[in-house]
Design an enzyme around this catalytic site. Structure first.
Site, PDB file in Angstrom:
ATOM      1  N   ARG A 156       0.836  -1.206   0.000  1.00 55.44           N
ATOM      2  CA  ARG A 156       0.000   0.000   0.000  1.00 55.44           C
ATOM      3  C   ARG A 156       0.868   1.253   0.000  1.00 55.44           C
ATOM      4  O   ARG A 156       0.357   2.360   0.122  1.00 55.44           O
ATOM      5  CB  ARG A 156      -0.903   0.020   1.243  1.00 55.44           C
ATOM      6  CG  ARG A 156      -2.063  -0.941   1.161  1.00 55.44           C
ATOM      7  CD  ARG A 156      -2.941  -0.949   2.421  1.00 55.44           C
ATOM      8  NE  ARG A 156      -3.035   0.295   3.130  1.00 55.44           N
ATOM      9  CZ  ARG A 156      -2.498   0.522   4.343  1.00 55.44           C
ATOM     10  NH1 ARG A 156      -1.843  -0.414   4.981  1.00 55.44           N
ATOM     11  NH2 ARG A 156      -2.642   1.681   4.921  1.00 55.44           N
ATOM     12  N   LYS A 157       2.167   1.112  -0.128  1.00 58.19           N
ATOM     13  CA  LYS A 157       3.069   2.265  -0.157  1.00 58.19           C
ATOM     14  C   LYS A 157       3.053   2.847  -1.562  1.00 58.19           C
ATOM     15  O   LYS A 157       3.982   2.685  -2.350  1.00 58.19           O
ATOM     16  CB  LYS A 157       4.470   1.851   0.276  1.00 58.19           C
ATOM     17  CG  LYS A 157       4.494   1.377   1.718  1.00 58.19           C
ATOM     18  CD  LYS A 157       5.830   0.824   2.101  1.00 58.19           C
ATOM     19  CE  LYS A 157       5.742   0.308   3.537  1.00 58.19           C
ATOM     20  NZ  LYS A 157       6.746  -0.679   3.831  1.00 58.19           N
ATOM     21  N   THR A 158       1.964   3.532  -1.875  1.00 63.61           N
ATOM     22  CA  THR A 158       1.716   4.046  -3.216  1.00 63.61           C
ATOM     23  C   THR A 158       1.551   5.554  -3.164  1.00 63.61           C
ATOM     24  O   THR A 158       1.406   6.146  -2.090  1.00 63.61           O
ATOM     25  CB  THR A 158       0.435   3.420  -3.790  1.00 63.61           C
ATOM     26  OG1 THR A 158      -0.647   3.676  -2.876  1.00 63.61           O
ATOM     27  CG2 THR A 158       0.581   1.917  -3.985  1.00 63.61           C
TER      28      THR A 158
END
Length: 194
Positions: A156-158
């Site tokens: 989820r590191k977007t």
């Protein structure tokens, strides 16, 4: 739901992503950022030939580097959101390997309308193709390392606002999607334990 993303063909995955409404909201934000509250392209207005629609032309979206295409599926909706009469012909598909000089798509319509959408289109396709290309590099390296049936998953590191498209681009590059957000899977991490 997360594993279902990995079972869909790319066109079906994109349709699912687009159905969420998040892609359209992102494209609307991009339009509003670029054209401002008055929906204006001042340079396009200043250089228009005098006719209402400007001269018609065809422009090509061309790969500058080798890689994996991603984001081309967004082009029809981007043209709709920008309200232009430009027609797109996709000559490559998301997930396709491309080489420098390959034409990925053509845009045909009034020159000022093509210029109105070109930067947003190129920024989006360029970013997503970069994610897909980098993912493909990692996937190839993993496969070359041995017979281990390892799979590469995203996180989820977007980039805020780009998550669904960046995760789609990971799939275009041969990777797998983990969970989309906090809403679709449970995952206990160090901070939860602490």
């Amino acid at each position: 739901m997360p594993e279902a993303w990995n079972e869909l063909a790319l066109p079906d995955l994109y349709a699912s992503v687009a159905q969420s409404g998040l892609v359209r909201r992102l494209l609307e934000l991009a339009r509003d950022e670029d054209l401002g509250p008055e929906d204006r392209d001042m340079t396009g207005e200043a250089t228009r030939s005098g006719s209402n629609d400007g001269p018609s032309t065809t422009a090509a979206v061309v790969a500058r580097q080798a890689g994996v295409a991603a984001g081309l599926a967004t082009i029809p909706e981007l043209l709709s959101v920008f309200g232009v009469s430009v027609k797109a012909e996709l000559l490559a598909g998301d997930g396709d390997t491309v080489t420098p000089g390959d034409t990925l798509a053509t845009l045909t319509g009034p020159l000022d309308e093509i210029v109105r959408v070109e930067r947003t289109l190129l920024n989006l396709v360029g970013r997503l193709s970069g994610v897909a290309t980098r993912t493909a590099t990692f996937v190839r390296t993993m496969r070359a390392a041995g017979d281990t049936p390892a799979r590469l998953y995203d996180t989820r590191k977007t980039t805020p606002g780009l998550r669904v498209l960046e995760k789609y681009a990971v799939r275009c590059g041969g990777g797998c999607c983990h969970r989309m957000g906090l809403h679709d899977a449970v995952m206990f991490k160090d901070n939860h334990i602490a």
